[in-house]
Design a protein around this motif. Structure first.
Motif, PDB file in Angstrom:
ATOM      1  N   TYR A 204       0.813  -1.215   0.000  1.00  0.00           N
ATOM      2  CA  TYR A 204       0.000   0.000   0.000  1.00  0.00           C
ATOM      3  C   TYR A 204       0.845   1.262   0.000  1.00  0.00           C
ATOM      4  O   TYR A 204       0.338   2.357   0.247  1.00  0.00           O
ATOM      5  CB  TYR A 204      -0.923   0.014   1.230  1.00  0.00           C
ATOM      6  N   LYS A 205       2.137   1.133  -0.292  1.00  0.00           N
ATOM      7  CA  LYS A 205       3.021   2.296  -0.322  1.00  0.00           C
ATOM      8  C   LYS A 205       2.993   2.942  -1.706  1.00  0.00           C
ATOM      9  O   LYS A 205       2.866   2.270  -2.726  1.00  0.00           O
ATOM     10  CB  LYS A 205       4.461   1.889  -0.005  1.00  0.00           C
ATOM     11  N   ILE A 206       3.136   4.250  -1.732  1.00  0.00           N
ATOM     12  CA  ILE A 206       3.286   4.939  -2.994  1.00  0.00           C
ATOM     13  C   ILE A 206       4.733   4.826  -3.462  1.00  0.00           C
ATOM     14  O   ILE A 206       5.662   4.788  -2.638  1.00  0.00           O
ATOM     15  CB  ILE A 206       2.881   6.428  -2.885  1.00  0.00           C
ATOM     16  N   ASP A 207       4.949   4.732  -4.763  1.00  0.00           N
ATOM     17  CA  ASP A 207       6.292   4.613  -5.315  1.00  0.00           C
ATOM     18  C   ASP A 207       6.912   6.010  -5.402  1.00  0.00           C
ATOM     19  O   ASP A 207       6.566   6.804  -6.283  1.00  0.00           O
ATOM     20  CB  ASP A 207       6.222   3.963  -6.706  1.00  0.00           C
ATOM     21  N   LEU A 208       7.804   6.292  -4.480  1.00  0.00           N
ATOM     22  CA  LEU A 208       8.418   7.619  -4.418  1.00  0.00           C
ATOM     23  C   LEU A 208       9.461   7.831  -5.504  1.00  0.00           C
ATOM     24  O   LEU A 208       9.955   8.954  -5.679  1.00  0.00           O
ATOM     25  CB  LEU A 208       9.054   7.834  -3.035  1.00  0.00           C
ATOM     26  N   THR A 209       9.827   6.779  -6.239  1.00  0.00           N
ATOM     27  CA  THR A 209      10.831   6.913  -7.300  1.00  0.00           C
ATOM     28  C   THR A 209      10.196   7.008  -8.684  1.00  0.00           C
ATOM     29  O   THR A 209      10.900   7.128  -9.677  1.00  0.00           O
ATOM     30  CB  THR A 209      11.789   5.711  -7.273  1.00  0.00           C
ATOM     31  N   CYS A 210       8.866   6.948  -8.751  1.00  0.00           N
ATOM     32  CA  CYS A 210       8.183   6.956 -10.036  1.00  0.00           C
ATOM     33  C   CYS A 210       8.333   8.316 -10.718  1.00  0.00           C
ATOM     34  O   CYS A 210       8.084   9.357 -10.119  1.00  0.00           O
ATOM     35  CB  CYS A 210       6.699   6.624  -9.857  1.00  0.00           C
ATOM     36  N   THR A 211       8.751   8.311 -11.967  1.00  0.00           N
ATOM     37  CA  THR A 211       8.848   9.527 -12.788  1.00  0.00           C
ATOM     38  C   THR A 211       8.181   9.281 -14.127  1.00  0.00           C
ATOM     39  O   THR A 211       8.702   9.628 -15.186  1.00  0.00           O
ATOM     40  CB  THR A 211      10.318   9.923 -12.988  1.00  0.00           C
ATOM     41  N   ASN A 212       7.026   8.658 -14.079  1.00  0.00           N
ATOM     42  CA  ASN A 212       6.294   8.276 -15.294  1.00  0.00           C
ATOM     43  C   ASN A 212       5.604   9.496 -15.913  1.00  0.00           C
ATOM     44  O   ASN A 212       4.379   9.626 -15.896  1.00  0.00           O
ATOM     45  CB  ASN A 212       5.268   7.191 -14.956  1.00  0.00           C
ATOM     46  N   GLY A 213       6.428  10.412 -16.441  1.00  0.00           N
ATOM     47  CA  GLY A 213       5.877  11.606 -17.070  1.00  0.00           C
ATOM     48  C   GLY A 213       5.463  12.681 -16.089  1.00  0.00           C
ATOM     49  O   GLY A 213       4.732  13.609 -16.451  1.00  0.00           O
ATOM     50  N   HIS A 214       5.879  12.574 -14.848  1.00  0.00           N
ATOM     51  CA  HIS A 214       5.506  13.585 -13.856  1.00  0.00           C
ATOM     52  C   HIS A 214       6.631  13.722 -12.838  1.00  0.00           C
ATOM     53  O   HIS A 214       7.555  12.906 -12.787  1.00  0.00           O
ATOM     54  CB  HIS A 214       4.202  13.201 -13.145  1.00  0.00           C
ATOM     55  N   LYS A 215       6.551  14.735 -12.024  1.00  0.00           N
ATOM     56  CA  LYS A 215       7.519  14.916 -10.948  1.00  0.00           C
ATOM     57  C   LYS A 215       7.236  13.935  -9.827  1.00  0.00           C
ATOM     58  O   LYS A 215       6.115  13.450  -9.674  1.00  0.00           O
ATOM     59  CB  LYS A 215       7.464  16.352 -10.422  1.00  0.00           C
ATOM     60  N   ALA A 216       8.269  13.619  -9.065  1.00  0.00           N
ATOM     61  CA  ALA A 216       8.115  12.652  -7.975  1.00  0.00           C
ATOM     62  C   ALA A 216       7.117  13.166  -6.937  1.00  0.00           C
ATOM     63  O   ALA A 216       6.996  14.371  -6.715  1.00  0.00           O
ATOM     64  CB  ALA A 216       9.463  12.373  -7.317  1.00  0.00           C
ATOM     65  N   TYR A 217       6.417  12.210  -6.323  1.00  0.00           N
ATOM     66  CA  TYR A 217       5.450  12.542  -5.268  1.00  0.00           C
ATOM     67  C   TYR A 217       6.158  13.274  -4.123  1.00  0.00           C
ATOM     68  O   TYR A 217       7.302  12.934  -3.807  1.00  0.00           O
ATOM     69  CB  TYR A 217       4.811  11.247  -4.737  1.00  0.00           C
ATOM     70  N   PRO A 218       5.614  14.337  -3.525  1.00  0.00           N
ATOM     71  CA  PRO A 218       4.202  14.752  -3.622  1.00  0.00           C
ATOM     72  C   PRO A 218       3.914  15.791  -4.698  1.00  0.00           C
ATOM     73  O   PRO A 218       2.789  16.271  -4.805  1.00  0.00           O
ATOM     74  CB  PRO A 218       3.959  15.354  -2.244  1.00  0.00           C
ATOM     75  N   ARG A 219       4.886  16.120  -5.536  1.00  0.00           N
ATOM     76  CA  ARG A 219       4.680  17.152  -6.555  1.00  0.00           C
ATOM     77  C   ARG A 219       3.992  16.584  -7.785  1.00  0.00           C
ATOM     78  O   ARG A 219       3.504  17.332  -8.631  1.00  0.00           O
ATOM     79  CB  ARG A 219       6.031  17.761  -6.921  1.00  0.00           C
ATOM     80  N   GLY A 220       3.929  15.259  -7.882  1.00  0.00           N
ATOM     81  CA  GLY A 220       3.256  14.618  -9.000  1.00  0.00           C
ATOM     82  C   GLY A 220       2.818  13.225  -8.625  1.00  0.00           C
ATOM     83  O   GLY A 220       3.349  12.628  -7.679  1.00  0.00           O
ATOM     84  N   ILE A 221       1.837  12.708  -9.348  1.00  0.00           N
ATOM     85  CA  ILE A 221       1.313  11.372  -9.039  1.00  0.00           C
ATOM     86  C   ILE A 221       0.627  10.814 -10.282  1.00  0.00           C
ATOM     87  O   ILE A 221       0.134  11.576 -11.130  1.00  0.00           O
ATOM     88  CB  ILE A 221       0.325  11.439  -7.852  1.00  0.00           C
ATOM     89  N   CYS A 222       0.617   9.485 -10.404  1.00  0.00           N
ATOM     90  CA  CYS A 222      -0.076   8.837 -11.513  1.00  0.00           C
ATOM     91  C   CYS A 222      -0.651   7.513 -11.035  1.00  0.00           C
ATOM     92  O   CYS A 222      -0.387   7.066  -9.916  1.00  0.00           O
ATOM     93  CB  CYS A 222       0.855   8.616 -12.706  1.00  0.00           C
ATOM     94  N   SER A 223      -1.422   6.856 -11.887  1.00  0.00           N
ATOM     95  CA  SER A 223      -2.061   5.586 -11.513  1.00  0.00           C
ATOM     96  C   SER A 223      -1.039   4.472 -11.326  1.00  0.00           C
ATOM     97  O   SER A 223      -1.314   3.487 -10.638  1.00  0.00           O
ATOM     98  CB  SER A 223      -3.075   5.181 -12.585  1.00  0.00           C
TER      99      SER A 223
END
Length: 573
Positions: A204-223
Motif C-alpha cells: 500500500y506504499k506509494i512509489d516515491l521513485t516513479c517519474t512516469n511523465g511527472h515529478k516525484a510525489y508529492p509534486r506529482g502522481i499517476c495511476s
C-alpha cells in the motif's frame, strides 16, 4: 519483473524473477523444470564453457545483487543423481535450505550449512508441500458400489472445502489449504508452461521513485505509482491455527509475576511449528518456554526496554531446534472477590486486542515474515502469534491467541493507520510528503444479513484486521524443558528474583546431578550470558539438552570451562 534464461542439457528455460527477491526462488523454479538434477552437483555460470559456481552457493543474495539483468543467459552444468533429485522445496539438504554469500562476479566467504539459520517451521511446510491434503471420507449409506469403489458421497474432499469447515465448526481455512486452493485455480488449470505465483504480498506504499511523465510525489502522481483503493474484509484463512503451551507450568510461572506484584508482564514465546490435525493442513505453534526481556511493568501497561542479548538467546534456542514463535502479555485486574477471579475486559462487545496491540502484532509479524517460493517476493505474511492472558466470562485466567491479517501488515508498513482514543478503533492517517493514503473501505454484514461497504475514514473497527486462533494444553504433557526447574527467571530483579552466580551455584548444588537441571532456557541463557564456557563447551551443553546423550553431559562436566564456572560461582556465594 525480469526474465532470466537458463541453458541446460534438458533445454532452455525462461524464468521470471523479482530483482529484489532471493536468488533461491529462481533456483527452486529452475530445479522444478530440470530432470533429476542434484542441486549439490549443479554449477551455474554466466559464460558458456566455464564451470561457474555451485547452485547452492548462490542463495542468500538478491537477483539484483548478483548483477543479473533482464534477458541474461546463464549456463547450467553438472551431474544428476536419481537418488538426490530435487524436491518440491528446491535447493535443500536434509530439509534445511542452504543459503550462501557468493555472487557471480565476486567470491566471498561462504557460511557452512550448520552456521546458517534455517527457516522456522520449514519441516511442516515441506511436508504439506508434498501432501495433497485431501480429506478422506468413509462410505456412506448412499454409496452403491463395492469396497474398492468411490463415488460423490465418499470421494475425498479438497482441504479448502467450505461445507466441511462449516460442518466441523472450523472458522478459518488453514494457510496451506488456502495456498493449494489458489494454486489449483492459477496453475493446475493453467495450460501455459510458466508458473504463476499464487501468493501476492499486498503493498500500500506509494512509489516515491516513479517519474512516469511527472515529478516525484508529492509534486506529482499517476495511476502507476499510487496504491489502488483498499477494501478490508475478514481474512478467511490463518497462517497458524492453534497455539499449544507444552506444559501448564510454563504459563503459570509467567502469570506468577502478576500474582506477586500486580504489574503486567511481557514475554517472548520460544518453540516450534508442528502439524495440527484438527484442521485440514493445519499448523500449531508449540510453546516450550517464555523468555522475559527487559521491561518496566505497570498495573495498566508495559514499557519494553532494550534487549541486548536477544541474538544470543535466539542462537541458544535455535541450536535446540526452536525459534521465536510469538509474544505473550498479561492484562489482568483482580475482581476484588478474594476468590482468585479477575475482571473480564475483553469480549465481543469491547475488543479482543486494542488498537495499540494490533499495531504491535502487525509490526512483529512484518519482522518475522514467512519465506515461501509461492510468492513473487519470496515472502508472505507471518506465523508469528500474539497471546494475551486475561479474564474470561467467568472470571477465570486464560490465554487467547491471535494474529492480524496480511492487510494489517501492509497497512502498518505503509504507515496508513494509527491508534485512536477508542481501543476498538484505528485511525486512518492523512497524506504527507512520503505517504499517500488511497480510498479505504471495509465490508461488513448488516442486520439484514447483507454485505455492505462502509468508508473506513476517519476510523474503522479493529476487528477487520483480527484473526483468532485456538489455544490448549496437551492432555499428556511432554515438555522439552524441565517444568519443575527452580532457576530464577530473567529480568525479575524488581520482585527479588535474581539471576546471578550465587543463585547458579545454589541451583546446581540443589539438583539431582544427572543433568536434568540443565534443561531450562532461563538457566541456559544465563550461562551463555556469563561467557565463561567456551564455544565447544557451550555446544556440548546444548547438545545434551537437545538429545539427552550422557556422553555430551560427561564431556561438559569434565571440561575446564565447566570447572571454572563452578569455581567462580562457589567463590561468589
Amino acid at each position: 519483473m525480469i526474465i532470466l534464461r537458463f541453458r541446460s542439457k534438458d533445454g532452455m528455460f525462461r524464468i521470471s524473477a523479482d530483482p529484489q527477491a532471493d536468488f533461491l526462488l529462481v533456483l527452486e523454479e529452475l530445479f522444478n523444470k530440470l530432470k533429476n538434477q542434484d542441486p549439490q552437483l549443479t554449477y551455474i555460470s554466466d559464460k558458456p564453457g566455464q564451470k561457474g559456481e555451485l547452485a547452492n552457493s548462490l542463495c542468500g543474495k538478491s537477483v539484483e545483487l548478483l548483477g543479473l539483468k533482464n534477458g541474461d543467459m546463464l549456463y547450467v552444468t553438472g551431474g544428476a543423481s536419481a537418488s538426490t533429485a530435487a524436491s518440491a522445496g528446491g535447493v535443500s539438504v536434509s530439509g534445511n535450505t542452504v543459503s550462501g554469500t557468493v555472487s557471480i562476479a565476486n567470491t566471498v566467504d561462504i557460511k557452512k550449512p550448520d552456521e546458517l539459520k534455517p527457516s522456522a517451521g520449514s519441516e511442516v511446510d515441506a511436508a504439506y508441500e508434498k501432501s495433497d491434503g485431501l480429506i478422506k471420507r468413509p462410505r456412506s449409506t448412499y454409496c452403491r458400489h463395492g469396497d474398492k469403489g468411490m463415488c460423490e458421497y465418499c470421494s475425498p474432499l479438497p482441504p479448502w472445502d467450505a461445507n466441511y469447515r462449516k460442518e466441523n465448526s472450523i472458522k478459518h481455512m488453514s494457510f496451506h489449504a488456502h495456498l493449494k486452493e489458489l494454486n489449483d485455480a492459477k496453475n493446475n488449470r493453467n495450460n501455459a508452461s510458466s508458473y504463476i505465483h499464487p501468493l501476492d504480498e499486498a503493498n500500500y506504499k506509494i512509489d516515491l521513485t516513479c517519474t512516469n511523465g511527472h515529478k516525484a510525489y508529492p509534486r506529482g502522481i499517476c495511476s502507476k505509482c499510487q496504491p489502488s483503493p483498499i477494501t478490508l474484509q475478514l481474512q478467511k484463512f490463518r497462517m497458524v491455527d492453534h497455539v499449544e503451551y507444552s506444559d501448564f507450568h510454563i504459563l503459570n510461572k509467567f502469570i506468577d509475576s502478576w500474582r506477586q506484584t500486580g504489574v503486567q508482564r511481557y514475554g517472548v514465546l520460544y518453540g516450534r511449528y508442528e502439524a495440527f490435525d484438527k484442521v485440514p493442513l493445519g499448523i500449531k505453534a508449540v510453546v516450550e518456554a517464555i523468555y522475559e526481556p527487559p521491561q518496566a511493568g505497570e498495573a495498566d501497561g508495559i514499557t519494553l526496554l532494550p534487549w541486548e542479548n536477544q541474538e544470543q538467546i535466539d542462537s541458544v534456542a535455535q541450536l535446540l531446534g526452536m525459534y521465536q514463535v510469538g509474544v505473550v502479555f498479561t492484562d489482568l485486574t483482580d475482581s476484588g472477590n478474594n476468590d482468585g477471579t479477575v475482571l473480564c475486559k475483553r469480549h465481543k462487545d469491547s475488543y479482543f486486542l486494542t488498537n495499540l496491540e494490533i499495531l504491535m502484532a502487525a509490526r512483529n509479524q512484518a519482522a518475522h515474515p514467512l519465506t515461501t517460493r509461492h510468492s513473487s517476493s519470496g515472502k508472505y505474511s507471518s506465523k508469528f502469534v500474539t497471546s494475551v492472558i486475561s479474564g474470561g466470562l467467568k472470571g477465570e485466567i486464560g490465554p487467547r491467541s491471535f494474529q492480524v491479517s496480511a492487510s494489517a501488515e501492509a497497512l502498518v508498513k505503509a504507515e496508513i493507520m494509527s491508534a485512536s482514543t477508542q481501543p476498538s478503533k484505528l485511525l486512518v492517517n492523512s497524506n504527507n510528503d512520503t505517504r499517500y493514503v488511497p480510498d479505504i473501505s471495509y465490508l461488513e454484514i448488516n442486520e439484514y444479513g447483507l454485505e455492505v461497504k462502509s468508508n473506513a475514514k476517519p476510523a474503522f473497527p479493529v476487528d477487520f484486521l483480527l484473526v483468532s486462533l485456538t489455544d490448549s494444553f496437551p492432555l499428556e504433557p511432554k515438555p522439552f524443558f524441565n517444568s519443575s526447574s527452580s532457576f530464577p527467571i530473567e529480568n525479575r530483579d524488581f520482585m527479588g528474583e535474581l539471576q546471578n552466580l550465587p543463585q547458579l551455584y545454589l541451583y546446581l548444588n540443589g539438583g539431582a546431578g544427572n543433568g536434568e537441571n540443565l534443561c531450562d532456557l532461563h538457566f541456559l541463557g544465563f550461562v551463555a550470558k556469563t561467557g565463561i564456557l567456551g564455544p565447544d563447551e557451550l555446544q556440548s551443553m546444548l547438545r545434551y539438552v537437545k538429545d539427552r546423550d550422557e556422553g555430551d553431559y560427561l564431556q561438559l562436566v569434565e571440561s575446564p570451562g565447566w570447572m571454572t564456572l563452578l569455581t567462580i560461582a562457589e567463590q561468589s556465594s
